[in-house]
Design a protein around this motif. Structure first.
Motif, mmCIF file in Angstrom:
data_model
loop_
_atom_site.group_PDB
_atom_site.id
_atom_site.type_symbol
_atom_site.label_atom_id
_atom_site.label_comp_id
_atom_site.label_asym_id
_atom_site.label_seq_id
_atom_site.Cartn_x
_atom_site.Cartn_y
_atom_site.Cartn_z
ATOM 1 N N GLN A 1 0.804 -1.228 0.000
ATOM 2 C CA GLN A 1 0.000 0.000 0.000
ATOM 3 C C GLN A 1 0.837 1.279 0.000
ATOM 4 N N SER A 2 1.959 1.280 0.721
ATOM 5 C CA SER A 2 2.780 2.500 0.762
ATOM 6 C C SER A 2 3.447 2.723 -0.593
ATOM 7 N N LYS A 3 3.874 1.621 -1.228
ATOM 8 C CA LYS A 3 4.501 1.725 -2.553
ATOM 9 C C LYS A 3 3.476 2.201 -3.590
ATOM 10 N N LEU A 4 2.258 1.662 -3.476
ATOM 11 C CA LEU A 4 1.178 2.051 -4.390
ATOM 12 C C LEU A 4 0.859 3.541 -4.222
ATOM 13 N N GLN A 5 0.696 3.958 -2.970
ATOM 14 C CA GLN A 5 0.342 5.355 -2.691
ATOM 15 C C GLN A 5 1.404 6.302 -3.234
ATOM 16 N N LYS A 6 2.656 5.931 -3.039
ATOM 17 C CA LYS A 6 3.773 6.763 -3.496
ATOM 18 C C LYS A 6 3.755 6.895 -5.022
ATOM 19 N N ALA A 7 3.544 5.758 -5.705
ATOM 20 C CA ALA A 7 3.529 5.759 -7.176
ATOM 21 C C ALA A 7 2.373 6.597 -7.712
ATOM 22 N N LEU A 8 1.198 6.445 -7.087
ATOM 23 C CA LEU A 8 0.021 7.166 -7.562
ATOM 24 C C LEU A 8 0.137 8.666 -7.282
ATOM 25 N N ASP A 9 0.680 9.006 -6.113
ATOM 26 C CA ASP A 9 0.888 10.432 -5.798
ATOM 27 C C ASP A 9 1.818 11.076 -6.824
ATOM 28 N N MET A 10 2.842 10.301 -7.228
ATOM 29 C CA MET A 10 3.799 10.813 -8.211
ATOM 30 C C MET A 10 3.128 11.048 -9.564
ATOM 31 N N VAL A 11 2.230 10.114 -9.932
ATOM 32 C CA VAL A 11 1.489 10.250 -11.200
ATOM 33 C C VAL A 11 0.621 11.501 -11.162
ATOM 34 N N VAL A 12 -0.116 11.669 -10.055
ATOM 35 C CA VAL A 12 -1.007 12.835 -9.923
ATOM 36 C C VAL A 12 -0.189 14.121 -10.002
ATOM 37 N N GLU A 13 0.932 14.160 -9.278
ATOM 38 C CA GLU A 13 1.783 15.353 -9.271
ATOM 39 C C GLU A 13 2.279 15.665 -10.683
ATOM 40 N N ASN A 14 2.748 14.638 -11.396
ATOM 41 C CA ASN A 14 3.258 14.847 -12.759
ATOM 42 C C ASN A 14 2.160 15.342 -13.698
ATOM 43 N N CYS A 15 0.956 14.761 -13.570
ATOM 44 C CA CYS A 15 -0.160 15.164 -14.439
ATOM 45 C C CYS A 15 -0.583 16.605 -14.173
ATOM 46 N N VAL A 16 -0.737 16.938 -12.896
ATOM 47 C CA VAL A 16 -1.169 18.300 -12.521
ATOM 48 C C VAL A 16 -0.175 19.332 -13.049
ATOM 49 N N ASN A 17 1.115 19.051 -12.883
ATOM 50 C CA ASN A 17 2.124 20.023 -13.292
ATOM 51 C C ASN A 17 2.358 20.052 -14.796
ATOM 52 N N SER A 18 2.091 18.948 -15.469
ATOM 53 C CA SER A 18 2.238 18.963 -16.932
ATOM 54 C C SER A 18 1.105 19.745 -17.593
ATOM 55 N N VAL A 19 -0.066 19.792 -16.939
ATOM 56 C CA VAL A 19 -1.207 20.550 -17.465
ATOM 57 C C VAL A 19 -1.155 22.006 -16.999
ATOM 58 N N GLY A 20 -0.739 22.226 -15.744
ATOM 59 C CA GLY A 20 -0.773 23.577 -15.162
ATOM 60 C C GLY A 20 -2.098 23.814 -14.465
ATOM 61 N N VAL A 21 -2.119 24.785 -13.563
ATOM 62 C CA VAL A 21 -3.294 25.016 -12.714
ATOM 63 C C VAL A 21 -3.680 26.495 -12.730
ATOM 64 N N ASN A 22 -4.953 26.750 -12.943
ATOM 65 C CA ASN A 22 -5.478 28.126 -12.836
ATOM 66 C C ASN A 22 -5.613 28.446 -11.347
ATOM 67 N N ILE A 23 -4.738 29.272 -10.845
ATOM 68 C CA ILE A 23 -4.691 29.552 -9.399
ATOM 69 C C ILE A 23 -5.976 30.205 -8.892
ATOM 70 N N ASN A 24 -6.722 30.850 -9.770
ATOM 71 C CA ASN A 24 -7.932 31.567 -9.348
ATOM 72 C C ASN A 24 -9.189 30.709 -9.310
ATOM 73 N N THR A 25 -9.118 29.500 -9.834
ATOM 74 C CA THR A 25 -10.300 28.608 -9.797
ATOM 75 C C THR A 25 -9.990 27.262 -9.145
ATOM 76 N N ALA A 26 -8.708 26.952 -8.928
ATOM 77 C CA ALA A 26 -8.320 25.619 -8.444
ATOM 78 C C ALA A 26 -8.776 25.359 -7.016
ATOM 79 N N SER A 27 -9.170 24.106 -6.772
ATOM 80 C CA SER A 27 -9.543 23.685 -5.409
ATOM 81 C C SER A 27 -8.282 23.454 -4.589
ATOM 82 N N LYS A 28 -8.456 23.309 -3.282
ATOM 83 C CA LYS A 28 -7.307 23.028 -2.410
ATOM 84 C C LYS A 28 -6.585 21.737 -2.797
#
Length: 712
Positions: free
Chosen positions: A467-494
């Motif tokens: 579970q810890s290995k899975l969580q780490k891998a998935l968090d990394m995927v989410v982080e990479n996806c979010v940053n590759s797309v970019g975030v509108n700071i004025n509409t983004a959720s927490k």
């Protein structure tokens, strides 16, 4: 560390050294891969992730070495030779083998024999010089040792422990397990005797194929091993690991026995005991654990690939959406969202059984679409989805209305979560669920980051892997996806802000609160006013945060603020303004990049800047497309062998792809049915959410299984 990482990754030493320096400076992977290409030698996220992985492995190894050396020093048994072996060990298995003879043992049979003074007798037997051992053993019959047999048995226990601690013997059995081990399963007798349990128990039926199974451990696919281990955990089968015991024993005997006298016979007995009681149980468990780790890695890799495809799914964009969470008895929950995903209206309609108030429902939908200038309709793909879609398609809208069926996977998790309660404290879970469906259509990434990735349902056996290995891998995927797309700071959720490079949950909350109290951010510079957002966090995150309609057009691009001066100089040298460079290929082609190279900024960064200026803030994702299932297929009994059907890939595994054909049960395109040629990787042939045409090969209604073939 550098040598260890380069050995495992085959990356250039300087690239590894510089990457580690950046990591030690608290730089994130997305930031390093995007804005420090000169220092890393153009390493991508995958390569940097590999460096992080082996850096952590090395640190774990070094930490264990330190602990073992300390323990051996305390026991006063640390020779210079042993110290050198421990310090040069390259993996934990070798390290633990070296430490095995010195572990503060539990009360073993060998330890008890030593306490009874039988170690000298064990040494005499191992020397293999005595032709008659009983007279020698007689000398040790005293105290707790009541007979010659007791003395010889105790000596054999000590010999068995010595054999167990021999690294060459352990490694030889490991090699045999790696090459020849078979994994076999048998149904548990008590269950087999109660045959009705196997027939009626739905969980047992899932594992029916493994009630009597045998396969080489080295070749078993990850999904099958994880299924077998789950079946064992749930108490349906027993699992055994086996090799040729006679060959293993002969191998040990050839290494130890050098005579043909009475000592040899006792050593043979000790070898059998060591193998059966100590070596094989320990090393077969180790082999199974290694196979499980390999299966975990394969399953996690598939999950990560699926999650990436899901998160980078096609967004509809900023459009007014009417979303429906369909249902029968409890009705269909309807919500209207504006282009920014804000809830403007909600209501429940009852078009299906038992109320069947379809006329009123259609009128209501039509009037809501007019009132809220709805541009698209999102329908959840759960219960009553097909019936609701059919109802919507009967409505004659004034404008051309796009109708989408949206995956509900994880929506119920979101609707009951703390995040959903904070966003919609005055609404119940059904409203929140419908909002999530609508927002997923507008921007899948922004909505799905609010849900624990394990709940989205795009993996297999996710609860069985580390579970810890899975969580780490998935968090990394989410982080990479979010940053590759970019975030509108004025509409983004927490939650979305928390995945931005260098931000994290606490700063995300501070950004959110600052925005609530002070209004929209007007420039990237104003981000520095957020409490506790220091220079490092700004450096790491600013370029991934977008500000729409900012005075400086670069604030809505992936150009890092540290490079604004370079862009300004480019514009000045061309006799124009920065805003005139944006999307102006003719001007951009005139720039001689080499004249802007410095010790810190090289061609890779400059090329990225120009590429970004051509299409600033470009969304790398494709736009959402409308898809329609076959209206004649409403449940599994409507399927016929040979039918060609439209479908959407909703899960990918190593053994094939699952396809939603518009009914409750997904069909499987087995890896062998993806292509007529050999398929090495399922992802080479299909991707998550891809719209495909499939051919029905087989329908097993009792087991609710559908076999499909990809139709070219």
């Amino acid at each position: 560390m550098i040598h260890f990482i380069t050995q495992h990754t085959q990356l250039a030493e300087q690239s590894v050294k510089n990457t580690i320096a950046l990591l030690n400076e608290d730089c994130t992977i997305p930031f390093i891969s995007r804005y420090r290409k000169e220092r890393t030698g153009h390493l991508d996220e995958v390569q940097i992730e590999a460096i992080v992985k082996y850096k952590e492995q090395f640190e774990t190894l070094e930490k264990r070495k330190t602990a073992i050396l300390k323990a051996l020093e305390e026991q006063a048994v640390l020779s210079s030779e042993l110290k050198q072996k421990i310090e040069s060990a390259q993996d934990l298995t070798t390290l633990e083998d070296l430490y095995l003879p010195y572990k503060k043992n539990r009360k073993t049979k060998a330890e008890k024999a030593r306490q009874n003074g039988l170690e000298p007798l064990a040494k005499i037997i191992m020397s293999q010089n005595a032709n008659a051992i009983e007279p020698i053993a007689q000398k040790y019959v005293k105290g707790n040792v009541k007979s010659i047999d007791d003395a010889l048995e105790g000596a054999r226990h000590i010999i068995a422990e010595w054999i167990n601690e021999r690294i060459d013997i352990r490694n030889n059995i490991r090699r045999q397990l790696e090459r020849f081990a078979m994994i076999s399963t048998k149904v548990i007798k008590t269950i087999a005797n109660t045959s009705t349990v196997l027939v009626t128990n739905e969980n047992a039926q899932k594992f029916k194929d493994y009630f009597d199974w045998e396969e080489a451990l080295s070749r078993i696919p990850s999904h099958r091993l994880l299924a077998i281990l789950r079946a064992e955990k749930e108490g349906f089968i027993r699992v055994k690991i086996e090799i040729d015991n006679d060959r293993a024993l002969n191998n040990i005997e050839n290494r130890i026995i050098k005579s043909n006298n009475a000592c040899a016979e006792h050593i043979k007995t000790a070898i059998k005991d060591a193998y059966k009681r100590l070596l094989f149980p320990s090393l077969s468990n180790e082999a199974l654990q290694k196979a499980k780790e390999k299966a975990d890695d394969a399953a996690i890799s598939v999950f990560a690939k699926n999650l990436k495809q899901l998160l980078l799914g096609s967004p509809l964009g900023e459009k007014n959406v009417l979303a429906i969470d369909p249902g029968f008895r409890t009705g269909c929950k309807v919500v209207c969202l504006n282009a920014q995903g804000q809830l403007k209206y909600n209501e429940t309609i009852y078009p299906h059984a038992p109320k069947n108030d379809s006329i009123a429902a259609m009128k209501k939908i039509s009037s809501l679409c007019d009132a809220y200038k709805i541009e698209a309709i999102a329908i959840g793909n759960g219960t009553a989805s097909r019936e609701t879609e059919a109802l919507i398609r009967k409505i004659r809208f004034k404008n051309n209305m796009q109708v989408f069926v949206v995956s509900e996977a994880g929506a119920s998790i979101y609707s009951a979560s703390k995040i959903a309660r904070e966003e919609f404290p005055n609404y119940d879970v059904t409203v929140r669920g419908a909002v999530s469906i609508g927002r997923r259509l507008q921007d899948p990434l922004a909505e799905l980051v609010k849900i624990d990735a394990k709940s989205i349902g795009v993996g297999q056996y996710q609860h069985d892997v580390d579970q810890s290995k899975l969580q780490k891998a998935l968090d990394m995927v989410v982080e990479n996806c979010v940053n590759s797309v970019g975030v509108n700071i004025n509409t983004a959720s927490k939650p979305l802000l928390s995945y931005v490079s260098g931000i994290g949950p606490k700063l995300a909350e501070n950004i959110f609160n600052y925005r609530s109290e002070n209004g929209m951010f007007t420039s990237r510079n104003t981000i520095k006013k957020v409490p506790r957002l220091g220079a490092k966090a700004f450096e790491q995150g600013a370029a991934f945060l977008r500000i729409k309609d900012a005075k400086n057009p670069l604030d809505d691009s992936a150009v890092h603020p540290e490079s604004y001066a370079v862009v300004k100089q480019m514009a000045k040298n061309l006799g124009t303004k920065v805003e005139d460079l944006i999307a102006n290929k003719n001007l951009l082609n005139k720039i001689n990049l080499k004249q802007y190279c410095t010790n810190l900024v090289g061609l890779p960064t400059l090329q990225d800047i120009v590429k970004e200026l051509e299409k600033p803030g470009l969304d790398i994702r494709e736009q959402a497309k409308v898809f329609t299932f076959d209206k004649n297929i409403k449940n599994i009994t409507d399927l016929q062998t040979g039918q060609l059907l439209p479908g959407i890939v909703n899960n990918i595994t190593n053994f094939g792809a699952f396809v939603d054909v518009g009914i409750k049960e997904s069909g499987l395109i087995h890896v062998s049915n993806l292509s007529d040629a050999f398929v090495k990787d399922v992802n080479d042939h299909v991707s998550l959410h891809q719209q495909v045409i499939v051919k029905v090969l087989e329908v097993d209604v009792p087991r609710k299984r559908i076999q499909l073939k990809l139709h070219k």
